[in-house]
Design an enzyme around this catalytic site. Sequence first.
Site, PDB file in Angstrom:
ATOM      1  N   ASN A  38       0.815  -1.208   0.000  1.00 54.95           N
ATOM      2  CA  ASN A  38       0.000   0.000   0.000  1.00 54.95           C
ATOM      3  C   ASN A  38       0.858   1.272   0.000  1.00 54.95           C
ATOM      4  OD1 ASN A  38      -2.278   1.595   0.179  1.00 54.95           O
ATOM      5  ND2 ASN A  38      -2.652   1.206   2.358  1.00 54.95           N
ATOM      6  N   HIS A 123     -14.779  -5.034  10.439  1.00 54.36           N
ATOM      7  CA  HIS A 123     -14.551  -3.718  11.039  1.00 54.36           C
ATOM      8  C   HIS A 123     -15.880  -3.033  11.331  1.00 54.36           C
ATOM      9  CE1 HIS A 123     -10.270  -2.911   9.262  1.00 54.36           C
ATOM     10  NE2 HIS A 123     -10.376  -4.094   9.802  1.00 54.36           N
ATOM     11  N   ARG A 148     -13.988  -5.646  15.013  1.00 53.91           N
ATOM     12  CA  ARG A 148     -13.007  -4.656  15.459  1.00 53.91           C
ATOM     13  C   ARG A 148     -13.719  -3.326  15.611  1.00 53.91           C
ATOM     14  NH1 ARG A 148      -8.049  -1.928  12.027  1.00 53.91           N
ATOM     15  NH2 ARG A 148      -9.634  -0.359  11.599  1.00 53.91           N
ATOM     16  N   TYR A 160      -7.489   7.887  12.093  1.00 56.01           N
ATOM     17  CA  TYR A 160      -7.276   6.839  11.089  1.00 56.01           C
ATOM     18  C   TYR A 160      -8.167   5.628  11.407  1.00 56.01           C
ATOM     19  CZ  TYR A 160      -5.218   3.245   8.227  1.00 56.01           C
ATOM     20  OH  TYR A 160      -5.062   2.245   7.307  1.00 56.01           O
ATOM     21  N   ASP A 211      -7.774  -1.704  17.458  1.00 56.32           N
ATOM     22  CA  ASP A 211      -6.468  -1.468  16.830  1.00 56.32           C
ATOM     23  C   ASP A 211      -5.977  -0.073  17.201  1.00 56.32           C
ATOM     24  OD1 ASP A 211      -4.297  -1.275  15.105  1.00 56.32           O
ATOM     25  OD2 ASP A 211      -5.385  -1.993  13.338  1.00 56.32           O
ATOM     26  N   HIS A 213      -2.974   1.091  16.046  1.00 59.68           N
ATOM     27  CA  HIS A 213      -2.141   1.543  14.933  1.00 59.68           C
ATOM     28  C   HIS A 213      -0.777   2.087  15.351  1.00 59.68           C
ATOM     29  CE1 HIS A 213      -6.221   1.604  12.951  1.00 59.68           C
ATOM     30  NE2 HIS A 213      -5.515   0.843  12.169  1.00 59.68           N
ATOM     31  N   GLU A 237      -4.579  -4.472  19.333  1.00 60.38           N
ATOM     32  CA  GLU A 237      -3.652  -4.641  18.208  1.00 60.38           C
ATOM     33  C   GLU A 237      -2.714  -3.445  18.083  1.00 60.38           C
ATOM     34  OE1 GLU A 237      -5.812  -5.414  14.619  1.00 60.38           O
ATOM     35  OE2 GLU A 237      -4.249  -4.541  13.359  1.00 60.38           O
ATOM     36  N   GLU A 263       1.401  -6.819  11.441  1.00 67.61           N
ATOM     37  CA  GLU A 263       0.983  -6.606  10.047  1.00 67.61           C
ATOM     38  C   GLU A 263       2.072  -5.911   9.232  1.00 67.61           C
ATOM     39  OE1 GLU A 263      -2.666  -4.381  10.982  1.00 67.61           O
ATOM     40  OE2 GLU A 263      -1.783  -2.667   9.971  1.00 67.61           O
ATOM     41  N   ARG A 284       0.384 -11.291  13.312  1.00 65.55           N
ATOM     42  CA  ARG A 284      -0.519 -10.803  12.272  1.00 65.55           C
ATOM     43  C   ARG A 284       0.106 -10.676  10.886  1.00 65.55           C
ATOM     44  NH1 ARG A 284      -4.795  -8.869  11.917  1.00 65.55           N
ATOM     45  NH2 ARG A 284      -4.264  -6.742  11.337  1.00 65.55           N
ATOM     46  N   HIS A 313      -3.243 -10.415   8.765  1.00 59.30           N
ATOM     47  CA  HIS A 313      -3.759  -9.129   8.294  1.00 59.30           C
ATOM     48  C   HIS A 313      -4.636  -9.379   7.064  1.00 59.30           C
ATOM     49  CE1 HIS A 313      -2.371  -4.846   6.898  1.00 59.30           C
ATOM     50  NE2 HIS A 313      -3.434  -4.774   7.653  1.00 59.30           N
ATOM     51  N   ASP A 317      -6.372  -3.463   1.167  1.00 58.66           N
ATOM     52  CA  ASP A 317      -5.215  -3.175   0.312  1.00 58.66           C
ATOM     53  C   ASP A 317      -4.343  -4.418   0.088  1.00 58.66           C
ATOM     54  OD1 ASP A 317      -4.856  -1.862   3.203  1.00 58.66           O
ATOM     55  OD2 ASP A 317      -2.899  -2.618   2.616  1.00 58.66           O
ATOM     56  N   GLU A 340      -8.595 -11.473   9.838  1.00 55.62           N
ATOM     57  CA  GLU A 340      -9.249 -10.200   9.520  1.00 55.62           C
ATOM     58  C   GLU A 340      -9.907 -10.290   8.142  1.00 55.62           C
ATOM     59  OE1 GLU A 340      -6.562  -6.876   9.080  1.00 55.62           O
ATOM     60  OE2 GLU A 340      -8.163  -5.436   9.462  1.00 55.62           O
ATOM     61  N   TRP A 403       3.649   5.473  12.847  1.00 55.41           N
ATOM     62  CA  TRP A 403       2.722   4.540  12.238  1.00 55.41           C
ATOM     63  C   TRP A 403       2.868   3.245  12.970  1.00 55.41           C
ATOM     64  CZ3 TRP A 403      -1.643   4.187  10.480  1.00 55.41           C
ATOM     65  CH2 TRP A 403      -2.123   4.953   9.414  1.00 55.41           C
TER      66      TRP A 403
END
Length: 403
Positions: A38, A123, A148, A160, A211, A213, A237, A263, A284, A313, A317, A340, A403
């Site tokens: 991605n 999600h 999630r 996000y 999550d 992130h 997560e 991920e 993941r 994951h 994407d 997921e 990130w």
Amino acid sequence: MDRIERVDVLVASPGRNFVTLKVTTADGLVGWGDATVNGRELAVASYLRDHVAELLLGRDPGRIEDLWQYLYRGVYWRRGPITMAAIGAVDMALWDILGKRTGQPVYQLLGGRVREGLLAYRHAFGWETSELLDAVDRQLADGYRAVRVQTGVPGLRTVYGVSREARYEPAGRAAVPLEEEWDSAAYLASVPAAIGAVREHVGSGVRLLHDAHHRLTPIQAARLGKAVEPYDLFWLEDVTPAEDQEAFRLVREHTTTPLAVGEVFNTVWDAQHLISHRYIDYIRAAVVHAGGISHVRKLFAFADVYGVKAAPHGPSDISPIAFAASVHLCTATHNFGIHEYMGYPQQVHEAFPHAWHVADGYLQPGDEPGLGVSFDESLVEGHPYQPAYLPVARSLDGTLVDW
Ligand code: CS2
Ligand code: MG
């Protein structure tokens, strides 16, 4: 012996960018692989076109492990997402070819089914808690038993994973990444109550996940884990940046909330310390980003030794080709935990016709030979690459956030 005769790297954007590898053999068998990273799609397409395609021509497609070692061990500059996604795409395509040659779905070649279906999580997000509860209800009504949950944060304009529209897309179409806001203190002050409201709403039977992130420091992550213990999360997560494996010890020592990460991992070595010290409960890594079925199978087997479960994951994407590879692998993996399934727009389902499907909240690989998935090549012409990137986030004083 069959030989690899043609290697095509197909970049197309049916709604979002995907990099697809097509390997054709002299016997006319076609294997499909996904190499989508991605926001870095063209880099991996170039790696495949300029540095891998030529190496494959004339080789026996049945020597999957040897070709994996050739592309990994034979290269001085190993590891990293671009290299490992390129190797992953080749590996998937070769397993697909082996399945087609033998008339077997790939999960049979990996040892056969060890369960009747793969528990999938969807999600649900909502800027306000009431919207989140409605989103959770919609997933439960569709037959899913694991969700999630993500919400807005008071005081922030953007978060996000929480779109103000019906679905969120991890990358925004723009020449440069969009900028979002982040404030860990505001997030920590509001998210436990939102998760608590969901638990109260759904009762005890539904698996709830969340999550973060990679946005928190280890001690903030530890605090969040403790704060949500009453709500019985299936997992928290990516609580803290994933490259500092030892950081997870601090989180682990403070909370019994299960932890998931990986991920962004590309090899077993990214998780060696995390797994062997039992700092996490779920690993993941994705088949596409960690070297394909051959390497992720080893990662999951390594995790099994330490009681860590596989939970790949599965965002939008990652193309339905890698998704197929993941479903086949997990169908034959004893220490599978959960998969997921972010879901795809209809346009993507049509671009990649696939035998995998969902029944009653469980993923099924289907029984077509190989991976049971293909790509509509006619899309390359009318749907060229479009620059698109994950957003970046800055805290309220302008500091760039992890990130
Ligand atoms: C997310 C993804 O699916 C997830 O758990 O973390 O949205 C992730 O951020 C994207 O797939 C990154 O490309
Ligand atoms: Mg995630």
